[in-house]
Design an enzyme around this catalytic site. Sequence first.
Site, mmCIF file in Angstrom:
data_model
loop_
_atom_site.group_PDB
_atom_site.id
_atom_site.type_symbol
_atom_site.label_atom_id
_atom_site.label_comp_id
_atom_site.label_asym_id
_atom_site.label_seq_id
_atom_site.Cartn_x
_atom_site.Cartn_y
_atom_site.Cartn_z
ATOM 1 N N LYS A 71 0.827 -1.216 0.000
ATOM 2 C CA LYS A 71 0.000 0.000 0.000
ATOM 3 C C LYS A 71 0.859 1.263 0.000
ATOM 4 C CE LYS A 71 -2.249 0.479 3.746
ATOM 5 N NZ LYS A 71 -1.235 1.371 4.375
ATOM 6 N N THR A 73 4.013 1.462 -0.825
ATOM 7 C CA THR A 73 4.759 1.432 -2.085
ATOM 8 C C THR A 73 3.907 1.988 -3.227
ATOM 9 O OG1 THR A 73 6.000 -0.505 -1.328
ATOM 10 C CG2 THR A 73 5.980 -0.074 -3.702
ATOM 11 N N ARG A 94 2.260 8.595 6.779
ATOM 12 C CA ARG A 94 2.541 8.563 8.211
ATOM 13 C C ARG A 94 4.026 8.278 8.447
ATOM 14 N NH1 ARG A 94 -0.857 3.838 10.143
ATOM 15 N NH2 ARG A 94 -0.378 3.189 8.024
ATOM 16 N N LYS A 105 7.104 -6.473 11.076
ATOM 17 C CA LYS A 105 6.575 -5.868 9.856
ATOM 18 C C LYS A 105 7.630 -5.101 9.066
ATOM 19 C CE LYS A 105 2.832 -2.774 8.329
ATOM 20 N NZ LYS A 105 3.647 -1.666 7.803
ATOM 21 N N ALA A 273 -3.371 1.797 12.655
ATOM 22 C CA ALA A 273 -4.780 1.707 12.263
ATOM 23 C C ALA A 273 -5.510 0.571 12.955
ATOM 24 C CB ALA A 273 -4.888 1.548 10.754
ATOM 25 N N PHE A 301 -3.325 -0.378 7.102
ATOM 26 C CA PHE A 301 -3.898 -1.708 6.982
ATOM 27 C C PHE A 301 -5.040 -1.734 5.968
ATOM 28 C CE2 PHE A 301 -2.027 -2.173 11.383
ATOM 29 C CZ PHE A 301 -0.974 -2.941 10.956
ATOM 30 N N PHE A 381 3.304 -9.092 -9.277
ATOM 31 C CA PHE A 381 4.460 -9.928 -8.967
ATOM 32 C C PHE A 381 4.828 -10.740 -10.218
ATOM 33 C CE2 PHE A 381 3.299 -8.698 -4.807
ATOM 34 C CZ PHE A 381 4.315 -9.030 -3.919
ATOM 35 N N TRP A 409 7.074 -1.018 -7.754
ATOM 36 C CA TRP A 409 8.179 -1.577 -6.961
ATOM 37 C C TRP A 409 9.398 -1.808 -7.860
ATOM 38 C CZ3 TRP A 409 11.068 -6.126 -6.875
ATOM 39 C CH2 TRP A 409 11.797 -6.362 -5.710
#
Length: 556
Positions: A71, A73, A94, A105, A273, A301, A381, A409
């Site tokens: 998200k 990214t 954030r 994480k 979140a 999230f 991907f 990415w």
Amino acid sequence: MKTDIEIAQEAVMKPIQDVAAQLDIPADELEFYGKYKAKLSDELWDRVKDKPDGKLILVTAINPTPAGEGKTTTTVGLGQAFAKLGKKAVIALREPSLGPCFGIKGGAAGGGYAQVVPMEDLNLHFTGDFHAITSANNLLAAMLDNHIKQGNALNIDTNQIVWKRCMDMNDRVLRNIVVGLGRPVDGVVREDHFIISVASEIMAILCLADNMKDLKERLGRIIVAYNYDGEPVYAKDIHAVGSMAALLKDAIKPNIIQTVENTPALVHGGPFANIAHGCNSVRATKTGLKIADYCITEAGFGADLGAEKFMDIKCRMAGLKPDAVVLVATVRALKYNGGVAKEDLGAENLDALKKGIANLKKHIENVSKFGVPCVVTLNRFVSDTDAELSFVKEFCEERGCDFALSEVWEHGGEGGIALAEKVLNTLENKESHYAPLYQAEQPIKEKIETIAKEIYGAGSVSYSPAASQAITRLEKLGYGKLPICMAKNQYSLSDDPKLLGCPKDFPINIREVYVSAGAGFVVAITGTVMTMPGLPKHPAAEGIDVNEDGVITGLF
């Protein structure tokens, strides 16, 4: 492919005044923290506050899985893609917490060629905002305990102290502690608790305050305890507001940095979140809307948490009106929701994809309940097959959502152009009719049950005796008309993290309810979610190091 930290360390950063100049911000409206970081001054806001707002774009996602969604990214890559299309855009994110950075994480700077830099600074101490928030929180705790020790003129019931200490680290042994042990001079013995700094009400207040005046008023409204008559005791009653505000005077100012492609990014505030309201600061978002034609922000999230709180708390309080939502998913995550083990996600599996896409469907439906048009993007991907990609594309378009693949990415802004064009098309051709999910005037239980049933898909909501008693008390005290901040695990739409996909008609249990009066919302804690996380068996901290030249390795 190089690691995220290798890409970040090889990025050619511009002096931050040159990055800010893209948004017509002169150097004398910046407060510098070295070459590549700065805070935006109050003078900047005073100059731009009457300008018309740009378009507000929220990036959210399906429920997170070990397969990864990307998200942040996507948010960064979308901002870079807007720049490549010649659009005046700013990203609003954030700040990362040290808890997940050293836990499981990892950091929160994006990934690959869609990152904000300097990545190491951002993921560690940055400009000291979290330190200021933690210090202000713990100053209030110290002044509260000192007041009790020095005679307790406010008649505080030490069994009804609700203010907790905090630190920006996962440390489970501090969840429940005893303080004041030792000699009488060491204080009054009582049970105490720690939460992680990103769940602190001070964090929420900083992120929701418009200015210093608003900040101080909110700080004063914090309930720290109840007296023996059951009446609230506020931070202003123990004369803590001025000193707390002094600690936060710089932290309230938004930070500006850049992406690996030198696109401007405002990074400010960092409430989780799952246990807090999950959005960057109102000041940063409002500033972004004044200094750019497009402000691209994110909420933490899945859309059941971050996006719901963005719509029902942040936008409601700040008068913001989002123009579009980008909903991020991956084929791998959808297959995981369809029951495929993590190690098998690389193989084509259309049956699992058809089952797991119910999670995406629910989030699309939820976004539509707020009246905001939605664009779905798949973070692509290498293992994704044409059949899988086509299935998801057709699924989204059948539901009236624009759809685009994202390859930010691997390719940075260039890999986000297709998504950017879809977002621009949505902004031009679909009108937003944003409205919150519920009315603030509804009773607390009615608001909780609206979120649980409408957004999560719950069939029923139960309350612990303590939660029901707290709701009755809060409504009697006049806090019944505040919005609700639900604390729920992020992995499932339910309060059971093992229920993947799109569970329906499940029960949700409300364990605890309390008011964050300064922030302006009521917190409802579901299931077993913790406000002070713990470290995993092998925390990320084990792999982080710094060499003799000061180069950090192992951050991700």
